[in-house]
Design a protein around this motif. Structure first.
Motif, mmCIF file in Angstrom:
data_model
loop_
_atom_site.group_PDB
_atom_site.id
_atom_site.type_symbol
_atom_site.label_atom_id
_atom_site.label_comp_id
_atom_site.label_asym_id
_atom_site.label_seq_id
_atom_site.Cartn_x
_atom_site.Cartn_y
_atom_site.Cartn_z
ATOM 1 N N LEU A 90 0.835 -1.204 0.000
ATOM 2 C CA LEU A 90 0.000 0.000 0.000
ATOM 3 C C LEU A 90 0.866 1.249 0.000
ATOM 4 O O LEU A 90 1.836 1.353 0.745
ATOM 5 C CB LEU A 90 -0.917 0.006 1.217
ATOM 6 C CG LEU A 90 -1.913 -1.149 1.347
ATOM 7 C CD1 LEU A 90 -2.745 -0.996 2.614
ATOM 8 C CD2 LEU A 90 -2.817 -1.201 0.121
ATOM 9 N N GLN A 91 0.515 2.215 -0.810
ATOM 10 C CA GLN A 91 1.211 3.495 -0.875
ATOM 11 C C GLN A 91 0.284 4.565 -0.309
ATOM 12 O O GLN A 91 -0.602 5.065 -0.981
ATOM 13 C CB GLN A 91 1.594 3.821 -2.324
ATOM 14 C CG GLN A 91 2.515 2.800 -2.973
ATOM 15 C CD GLN A 91 3.875 2.721 -2.286
ATOM 16 O OE1 GLN A 91 4.425 3.740 -1.847
ATOM 17 N NE2 GLN A 91 4.427 1.515 -2.174
ATOM 18 N N LEU A 92 0.493 4.886 0.957
ATOM 19 C CA LEU A 92 -0.381 5.828 1.647
ATOM 20 C C LEU A 92 0.368 7.109 1.974
ATOM 21 O O LEU A 92 1.569 7.087 2.231
ATOM 22 C CB LEU A 92 -0.903 5.205 2.948
ATOM 23 C CG LEU A 92 -1.680 3.884 2.828
ATOM 24 C CD1 LEU A 92 -1.979 3.331 4.215
ATOM 25 C CD2 LEU A 92 -2.961 4.083 2.039
ATOM 26 N N THR A 93 -0.345 8.217 1.970
ATOM 27 C CA THR A 93 0.251 9.470 2.404
ATOM 28 C C THR A 93 0.480 9.397 3.917
ATOM 29 O O THR A 93 -0.158 8.581 4.614
ATOM 30 C CB THR A 93 -0.663 10.658 2.086
ATOM 31 O OG1 THR A 93 -1.870 10.522 2.857
ATOM 32 C CG2 THR A 93 -0.986 10.706 0.597
ATOM 33 N N PRO A 94 1.371 10.224 4.464
ATOM 34 C CA PRO A 94 1.557 10.220 5.920
ATOM 35 C C PRO A 94 0.262 10.431 6.689
ATOM 36 O O PRO A 94 0.014 9.759 7.693
ATOM 37 C CB PRO A 94 2.542 11.369 6.135
ATOM 38 C CG PRO A 94 3.356 11.397 4.882
ATOM 39 C CD PRO A 94 2.374 11.083 3.791
ATOM 40 N N ALA A 95 -0.576 11.360 6.222
ATOM 41 C CA ALA A 95 -1.840 11.616 6.922
ATOM 42 C C ALA A 95 -2.737 10.388 6.895
ATOM 43 O O ALA A 95 -3.320 9.992 7.921
ATOM 44 C CB ALA A 95 -2.557 12.814 6.298
ATOM 45 N N ALA A 96 -2.863 9.757 5.723
ATOM 46 C CA ALA A 96 -3.706 8.561 5.610
ATOM 47 C C ALA A 96 -3.146 7.421 6.445
ATOM 48 O O ALA A 96 -3.892 6.672 7.081
ATOM 49 C CB ALA A 96 -3.824 8.144 4.146
ATOM 50 N N THR A 97 -1.824 7.300 6.449
ATOM 51 C CA THR A 97 -1.187 6.243 7.239
ATOM 52 C C THR A 97 -1.520 6.400 8.718
ATOM 53 O O THR A 97 -1.909 5.436 9.389
ATOM 54 C CB THR A 97 0.341 6.281 7.054
ATOM 55 O OG1 THR A 97 0.662 6.048 5.682
ATOM 56 C CG2 THR A 97 1.018 5.227 7.917
ATOM 57 N N VAL A 98 -1.369 7.612 9.219
ATOM 58 C CA VAL A 98 -1.592 7.858 10.645
ATOM 59 C C VAL A 98 -3.051 7.650 11.019
ATOM 60 O O VAL A 98 -3.363 7.000 12.030
ATOM 61 C CB VAL A 98 -1.127 9.277 11.014
ATOM 62 C CG1 VAL A 98 -1.594 9.660 12.397
ATOM 63 C CG2 VAL A 98 0.388 9.373 10.923
ATOM 64 N N LEU A 99 -3.964 8.191 10.229
ATOM 65 C CA LEU A 99 -5.387 8.070 10.557
ATOM 66 C C LEU A 99 -5.844 6.619 10.505
ATOM 67 O O LEU A 99 -6.587 6.154 11.383
ATOM 68 C CB LEU A 99 -6.215 8.932 9.597
ATOM 69 C CG LEU A 99 -6.017 10.445 9.734
ATOM 70 C CD1 LEU A 99 -6.749 11.192 8.619
ATOM 71 C CD2 LEU A 99 -6.488 10.935 11.096
ATOM 72 N N LEU A 100 -5.397 5.891 9.484
ATOM 73 C CA LEU A 100 -5.768 4.478 9.368
ATOM 74 C C LEU A 100 -5.122 3.653 10.475
ATOM 75 O O LEU A 100 -5.766 2.804 11.097
ATOM 76 C CB LEU A 100 -5.367 3.944 7.994
ATOM 77 C CG LEU A 100 -5.718 2.468 7.719
ATOM 78 C CD1 LEU A 100 -7.231 2.272 7.772
ATOM 79 C CD2 LEU A 100 -5.164 2.039 6.360
ATOM 80 N N LYS A 101 -3.843 3.928 10.736
ATOM 81 C CA LYS A 101 -3.127 3.163 11.766
ATOM 82 C C LYS A 101 -3.758 3.390 13.134
ATOM 83 O O LYS A 101 -4.005 2.425 13.879
ATOM 84 C CB LYS A 101 -1.649 3.556 11.798
ATOM 85 C CG LYS A 101 -0.839 2.758 12.815
ATOM 86 C CD LYS A 101 0.589 3.279 12.953
ATOM 87 C CE LYS A 101 1.434 2.933 11.773
ATOM 88 N NZ LYS A 101 2.887 3.228 12.049
ATOM 89 N N PHE A 102 -4.027 4.633 13.485
ATOM 90 C CA PHE A 102 -4.615 4.892 14.800
ATOM 91 C C PHE A 102 -5.971 4.218 14.938
ATOM 92 O O PHE A 102 -6.261 3.600 15.970
ATOM 93 C CB PHE A 102 -4.752 6.394 15.046
ATOM 94 C CG PHE A 102 -5.492 6.709 16.318
ATOM 95 C CD1 PHE A 102 -4.891 6.506 17.555
ATOM 96 C CD2 PHE A 102 -6.810 7.174 16.287
ATOM 97 C CE1 PHE A 102 -5.574 6.768 18.739
ATOM 98 C CE2 PHE A 102 -7.496 7.444 17.465
ATOM 99 C CZ PHE A 102 -6.869 7.236 18.691
#
Length: 398
Positions: free
Chosen positions: A333-345
């Motif tokens: 998956l190639q996610l932006t930092p914002a998407a990564t953080v929101l999805l991860k949290f």
């Protein structure tokens, strides 16, 4: 054996405000640890503008941090000492069983579990080398180096050894201000040790020793706050206290701004210095005081039901984070930092609660998150609770 207890108030009622603070703080710690990339950096390969969301969310998470858990635990420890008046030997013996036995379990678990992420990212040989290094195992058990959050339990136990020093603050709350010079001493000594001790292992032990001495200040402050709480704070004065504490929260948050702006620019978490250092480490006390001032408000009982899992969430969330990082890498998956953080949290918060709840439902494992007796001690425990005793569930050591 049960690491956690419910939060009874001075007159036997529930301290739901306390439970709410615990729940929010637990997810705050999860937020801190989910606002980084897979190697713990502030998305160093991204452009500065792409780091805004991760860094700002981390700043929100740092309103609590692991230091908040020390304040919680020591506040409840003060409550138990005041209520039961145990001998020093009895008090420390009980905490040794409640804290160090689960710690030993998780220390071994995380030392072994690290191979999961290491195999996926190609550094498994380094983990195997750690398994074969006796000094590394000693570090795992003495200072909790098997995972970045495991320092909490041995450090908390070490702090409790100094509770006779803390007790005077229950009578003289002004002593709680000792936390400020004690933190200053820690910052000064840590800087000296990093500049003059070359052996990494020796330096880690010395740094931890200084940290323990300084964190006794959190105990003094927690006992001072409990002393005020025990005396009783009327509704009107509580609201005034909450407003004042909230002002200090915003003031301290402002002082952390340069640190966060630097992280946006460089992609690395720099060393905290000056007033930014004090703002970060005093923040948990300010936030705790906000909730203390809201004690008379109408809090939902849902907070208390959730609160019993907060210690479990704290313990298991790094495991869930590793599962997320490996899954994202495996799926490409190639996610932006914002998407990564929101999805991860979102996934880690839900997953950590789910794992903690699952463990609580397994009698043979519930003790690992403080929600059940040790398997070998069940036969020794009475099936009946004493009349008027608070239910022995909840998320903070005491």
């Amino acid at each position: 054996m049960n690491i956690h207890v419910q939060s009874p108030g001075p007159n036997g009622g529930r301290m739901t405000w306390f439970d709410a603070n615990r729940v929010i703080a637990a997810f705050g710690v999860v937020l801190i640890h989910t606002t980084t990339d897979s190697v713990g950096k502030a998305f160093v390969k991204a452009d500065p503008e792409q780091r805004v969301v991760p860094v700002m969310l981390r700043a929100i998470g740092e309103l609590s941090g692991s230091e908040m858990f020390f304040v919680f635990s020591l506040f409840l420890f003060a409550f138990k000492l005041d209520r039961r008046q145990p001998t020093y030997r009895a008090a420390i013996g009980e905490q040794m069983k409640r804290l160090l036995i689960p710690f030993a379990f998780w220390a071994v678990f995380y030392a072994l579990f690290k191979i999961f992420k290491a195999s996926a990212f190609g550094y498994s040989h380094a983990i195997v080398d750690q398994w074969l290094d006796p000094s590394r195992w000693a570090s795992n058990f003495i200072i909790g180096s098997s995972q970045y959050h495991m320092h909490f339990l041995p450090t908390l136990f070490a702090l409790m050894l100094f509770y006779p020093v803390m007790r005077s603050a229950m009578r003289y709350p002004m002593l709680g201000l000792a936390i400020i010079p004690m933190l200053g001493m820690m910052g000064y000594m840590h800087g000296y040790l990093w500049g003059h001790v070359d052996d990494p292992m020796l330096r880690s032990y010395l740094v931890r020793a200084i940290k323990i001495f300084a964190y006794v200040g959190y105990g003094i402050a927690a006992f001072a706050i409990f002393g005020l709480f025990k005396q009783g704070i009327p509704r009107g004065e509580s609201r005034l206290l909450s407003r004042t504490a909230l002002f200090f929260v915003f003031f301290l948050l402002l002082a952390t701004l340069p640190h966060n702006l630097a992280a946006m620019e460089t992609g690395a978490w720099s060393h905290r210095t000056g007033w930014g250092f004090f703002a970060h480490f005093l923040m948990p006390l300010a936030v705790f005081t906000v909730f203390l001032g809201l004690q008379h408000e109408a809090w939902s009982p849902v907070w208390s039901r959730l609160a019993r899992f907060t210690f479990g969430i704290y313990l298991v969330h790094p495991m869930v984070i590793d599962v997320f990082d490996v899954s994202v890498a495996s799926l490409g998956l190639q996610l932006t930092p914002a998407a990564t953080v929101l999805l991860k949290f979102s996934l880690v918060a839900a997953g950590s609660h789910g794992v903690a709840y699952g463990l609580s439902r397994i009698p043979a494992l519930a003790w690992t998150i403080g929600l059940g007796p040790l398997p070998w001690s069940r036969r020794l425990e009475s099936p009946a609770m004493p009349a008027g005793a608070p239910a022995r569930t909840g998320p903070i050591a005491s």
